[in-house]
Design a protein around this motif. Structure first.
Motif, PDB file in Angstrom:
ATOM      1  N   MET A   1     -14.298 -10.757  54.377  1.00  0.00           N
ATOM      2  CA  MET A   1     -14.322 -11.036  53.063  1.00  0.00           C
ATOM      3  C   MET A   1     -15.078 -10.037  52.469  1.00  0.00           C
ATOM      4  SD  MET A   1     -16.069 -14.611  51.115  1.00  0.00           S
ATOM      5  CE  MET A   1     -14.882 -15.617  51.955  1.00  0.00           C
ATOM      6  N   THR A   2     -14.323  -9.462  51.465  1.00  0.00           N
ATOM      7  CA  THR A   2     -14.598  -8.210  50.594  1.00  0.00           C
ATOM      8  C   THR A   2     -15.224  -8.844  49.219  1.00  0.00           C
ATOM      9  OG1 THR A   2     -12.607  -7.695  49.812  1.00  0.00           O
ATOM     10  CG2 THR A   2     -13.401  -6.612  51.820  1.00  0.00           C
ATOM     11  N   SER A   3     -16.438  -8.247  48.747  1.00  0.00           N
ATOM     12  CA  SER A   3     -16.721  -8.708  47.529  1.00  0.00           C
ATOM     13  C   SER A   3     -17.622  -7.651  46.911  1.00  0.00           C
ATOM     14  CB  SER A   3     -18.053  -9.853  47.494  1.00  0.00           C
ATOM     15  OG  SER A   3     -18.718 -10.262  46.557  1.00  0.00           O
ATOM     16  N   LEU A   4     -17.253  -7.540  45.567  1.00  0.00           N
ATOM     17  CA  LEU A   4     -17.933  -6.539  44.677  1.00  0.00           C
ATOM     18  C   LEU A   4     -18.076  -7.005  43.272  1.00  0.00           C
ATOM     19  CD1 LEU A   4     -18.467  -3.231  44.493  1.00  0.00           C
ATOM     20  CD2 LEU A   4     -16.048  -3.128  43.704  1.00  0.00           C
ATOM     21  N   ALA A   5     -19.187  -6.445  42.859  1.00  0.00           N
ATOM     22  CA  ALA A   5     -19.667  -6.756  41.176  1.00  0.00           C
ATOM     23  C   ALA A   5     -19.490  -5.320  40.626  1.00  0.00           C
ATOM     24  CB  ALA A   5     -20.854  -7.242  41.185  1.00  0.00           C
ATOM     25  N   LEU A   6     -18.840  -5.377  39.499  1.00  0.00           N
ATOM     26  CA  LEU A   6     -18.839  -4.380  38.617  1.00  0.00           C
ATOM     27  C   LEU A   6     -19.826  -4.524  37.333  1.00  0.00           C
ATOM     28  CD1 LEU A   6     -15.756  -4.232  39.759  1.00  0.00           C
ATOM     29  CD2 LEU A   6     -15.540  -2.514  38.256  1.00  0.00           C
ATOM     30  N   ALA A   7     -20.865  -3.794  37.318  1.00  0.00           N
ATOM     31  CA  ALA A   7     -21.960  -4.135  36.094  1.00  0.00           C
ATOM     32  C   ALA A   7     -22.269  -2.926  35.143  1.00  0.00           C
ATOM     33  CB  ALA A   7     -23.158  -4.358  36.822  1.00  0.00           C
ATOM     34  N   GLY A   8     -22.985  -3.540  34.045  1.00  0.00           N
ATOM     35  CA  GLY A   8     -23.283  -2.188  33.120  1.00  0.00           C
ATOM     36  C   GLY A   8     -22.279  -2.175  31.943  1.00  0.00           C
ATOM     37  N   ALA A   9     -20.734  -2.832  32.286  1.00  0.00           N
ATOM     38  CA  ALA A   9     -19.767  -2.698  31.298  1.00  0.00           C
ATOM     39  C   ALA A   9     -19.906  -3.947  30.534  1.00  0.00           C
ATOM     40  CB  ALA A   9     -18.435  -2.559  31.927  1.00  0.00           C
ATOM     41  N   ARG A  10     -19.290  -3.578  29.042  1.00  0.00           N
ATOM     42  CA  ARG A  10     -18.664  -4.881  28.378  1.00  0.00           C
ATOM     43  C   ARG A  10     -17.609  -5.220  28.716  1.00  0.00           C
ATOM     44  NH1 ARG A  10     -17.778  -4.595  22.250  1.00  0.00           N
ATOM     45  NH2 ARG A  10     -18.829  -6.693  22.631  1.00  0.00           N
ATOM     46  N   ILE A  11     -17.579  -6.608  29.031  1.00  0.00           N
ATOM     47  CA  ILE A  11     -16.384  -7.196  29.600  1.00  0.00           C
ATOM     48  C   ILE A  11     -15.452  -7.953  28.650  1.00  0.00           C
ATOM     49  CG2 ILE A  11     -15.601  -8.794  31.672  1.00  0.00           C
ATOM     50  CD1 ILE A  11     -18.130  -8.195  32.880  1.00  0.00           C
ATOM     51  N   PHE A  12     -14.330  -7.733  28.454  1.00  0.00           N
ATOM     52  CA  PHE A  12     -13.394  -8.725  27.630  1.00  0.00           C
ATOM     53  C   PHE A  12     -12.369  -9.524  28.640  1.00  0.00           C
ATOM     54  CE2 PHE A  12      -9.439  -8.997  25.018  1.00  0.00           C
ATOM     55  CZ  PHE A  12      -9.893  -9.995  24.287  1.00  0.00           C
ATOM     56  N   ASP A  13     -12.503 -10.701  28.488  1.00  0.00           N
ATOM     57  CA  ASP A  13     -12.172 -11.526  29.609  1.00  0.00           C
ATOM     58  C   ASP A  13     -10.445 -12.085  29.024  1.00  0.00           C
ATOM     59  OD1 ASP A  13     -12.382 -13.562  27.687  1.00  0.00           O
ATOM     60  OD2 ASP A  13     -14.000 -14.663  28.792  1.00  0.00           O
ATOM     61  N   GLY A  14     -10.340 -11.471  27.714  1.00  0.00           N
ATOM     62  CA  GLY A  14      -8.883 -12.053  27.070  1.00  0.00           C
ATOM     63  C   GLY A  14      -9.060 -12.886  25.987  1.00  0.00           C
ATOM     64  N   ASP A  15     -10.174 -13.384  26.029  1.00  0.00           N
ATOM     65  CA  ASP A  15     -10.627 -14.280  24.746  1.00  0.00           C
ATOM     66  C   ASP A  15     -11.949 -13.899  24.196  1.00  0.00           C
ATOM     67  OD1 ASP A  15      -8.712 -16.396  25.093  1.00  0.00           O
ATOM     68  OD2 ASP A  15      -9.823 -17.085  26.708  1.00  0.00           O
ATOM     69  N   VAL A  16     -13.124 -13.560  24.930  1.00  0.00           N
ATOM     70  CA  VAL A  16     -14.320 -13.170  24.291  1.00  0.00           C
ATOM     71  C   VAL A  16     -14.941 -12.034  25.292  1.00  0.00           C
ATOM     72  CG1 VAL A  16     -14.839 -15.388  23.480  1.00  0.00           C
ATOM     73  CG2 VAL A  16     -15.493 -14.814  25.637  1.00  0.00           C
ATOM     74  N   TRP A  17     -15.860 -11.288  24.415  1.00  0.00           N
ATOM     75  CA  TRP A  17     -16.673 -10.438  25.021  1.00  0.00           C
ATOM     76  C   TRP A  17     -17.882 -10.857  25.876  1.00  0.00           C
ATOM     77  CZ3 TRP A  17     -14.707  -5.287  25.370  1.00  0.00           C
ATOM     78  CH2 TRP A  17     -13.766  -4.802  24.841  1.00  0.00           C
ATOM     79  N   HIS A  18     -18.295 -10.239  26.876  1.00  0.00           N
ATOM     80  CA  HIS A  18     -19.452 -10.627  27.708  1.00  0.00           C
ATOM     81  C   HIS A  18     -20.108  -9.279  27.697  1.00  0.00           C
ATOM     82  CE1 HIS A  18     -17.691 -14.431  29.186  1.00  0.00           C
ATOM     83  NE2 HIS A  18     -16.507 -13.733  28.911  1.00  0.00           N
TER      84      HIS A  18
END
Length: 388
Positions: free
Chosen positions: A1-18
């Motif tokens: 099982m491979t798992s990765l987190a991308l951190a430090g960016a602004r994230i747009f999920d298609g509806d709102v920004w995080h």
């Protein structure tokens, strides 16, 4: 099982920004968007600081890229090259598009597409067959000698091919295809797009009732919107069932017309961006050959000898930038036109076009200047600008 987190960016999920959140990916899927403070100890983390993470772009009309045009000779290697070229510009899913060609070339392109689907070429969603059942009056750069009516055998081949693809789309004109044929195509799962047509508005709307659900490159290769006869443009804007592709390159459609169309479009279906890109994308080519004719590249335009536009010389991240900076859309909406809306247009919005739990981990890292830092398909980085 491979798992990765991308951190430090602004994230747009298609509806709102995080902000202050990390994108979690596991086994090719998004497993969540969580506060960075909630990341588990020992979690593998990629530092994405200074970027925006957005849903991967989806392009439903891509004639070529990387020096390759989709044709009867492209083969699987050609499809792979086209997908790689567009991944450099943030496109994580596309439909290589075959311009009107001979039955033999069409069969070869479909066979290559079936093999590309079988082996899982990254970014390959299926095929778009633009023709040969178009109107010669609105042929554009298509060879009129190859345009013809749809026959029962053509229809049967399309329906049979559809079983091999996530998406099989065809552009056709009412002048050369009957409503009954459209109904059979739609019933067989083929996405029918109206285009390259002089049809009147009433007829176009009848074809929507028959099963057509898209329109190919609004305003181009169709009669202009008239106050007495709205034509296909009018039908595209009037019908809430028609998803409408549009080339936003500053050449094919004036920004005033783009803004007017966006304001006029009846939902729930929407206008989405396509590139209509040719083999020039990702290259320094000055010209190329299409059906034996030379296509010239100059100042962002691709033309035949007589000046007729022949596809477009733009990639999807540049399209997003044009929609945002020149047309004046919010960045959110420009991004949706390049990702969510095309996904919904062809019925794959359940797993592409947004970043949410269980969705495909197809996304792009963008800089503030709207350039691509990296492109990810199925949780794997397929392009890194820093390694170019």
């Amino acid at each position: 099982m491979t798992s990765l987190a991308l951190a430090g960016a602004r994230i747009f999920d298609g509806d709102v920004w995080h902000d202050g959140h990390a994108l979690l990916i596991e086994n090719g899927k998004v497993s969540g968007i969580v506060a960075e403070s909630a990341l588990a100890p020992g979690q593998a983390v990629r530092n994405a600081s200074g970027t925006m993470i957005v849903p991967g772009f989806i392009d439903l009309q891509v004639n070529g890229g990387g020096g390759i045009m989709l044709d009867g000779n492209s083969g699987v290697a050609g499809i792979e090259a086209i997908c790689r070229a567009h991944a450099m510009f943030g496109t994580t899913g596309l439909l290589p598009t075959l311009i009107t060609d001979t039955p033999e070339a069409t069969a070869a392109a479909v066979a290559a597409g079936i093999e590309a689907a079988r082996i899982g070429v990254p970014g390959f969603l299926g095929l778009h067959l633009e023709g040969p059942h178009l109107s010669t009056a609105r042929k554009g750069a298509h060879d009129p000698a190859l345009i013809r009516p749809m026959r029962d055998a053509d229809l049967a081949k399309l329906v049979a091919a559809r079983r091999h693809f996530q998406v099989l789309m065809t552009t056709l004109a009412p002048e050369n295809v009957t409503p009954e044929q459209v109904s059979k195509l739609a019933a067989g799962g083929v996405k029918v797009s109206l285009g390259h047509s002089d049809t009147d508005c009433k007829t176009a709307l009848a074809y929507v009732q028959a099963g057509a659900s898209l329109v190919t490159h609004l305003f181009n290769a169709m009669s202009p919107l008239g106050h007495r006869e709205p034509g296909l443009v009018g039908a595209a804007l009037e019908s809430g069932a028609l998803w409408v592709g549009l080339i936003a390159d500053g050449v094919h459609v004036d920004p005033v017309a783009i803004r007017a169309a966006l304001k006029a479009k009846t939902g729930p279906a929407r206008i989405f961006a396509v590139t209509d890109a040719m083999s020039t994308i990702g290259t320094d080519m000055a010209s190329f050959t299409l059906n034996g004719r030379t296509i010239h590249r100059q100042d962002g335009r691709l033309t035949l000898d007589d000046g007729t536009l022949a596809g477009a010389d733009i990639d999807m991240v540049s399209t997003v930038a044009y929609l945002h900076r020149t047309v004046g859309l919010s960045l959110d909406e420009a991004l949706r036109m390049a990702s969510l809306y095309p996904a919904e247009a062809v019925g794959i919005g359940g797993f592409k076009g947004r970043l949410g739990t269980g969705k495909d981990a197809d996304f792009v890292e963008l800089t503030d200047a709207l350039t691509v830092a990296s492109t990810w398909i199925g949780g794997e980085a397929v392009h890194e600008a820093s390694s170019d």
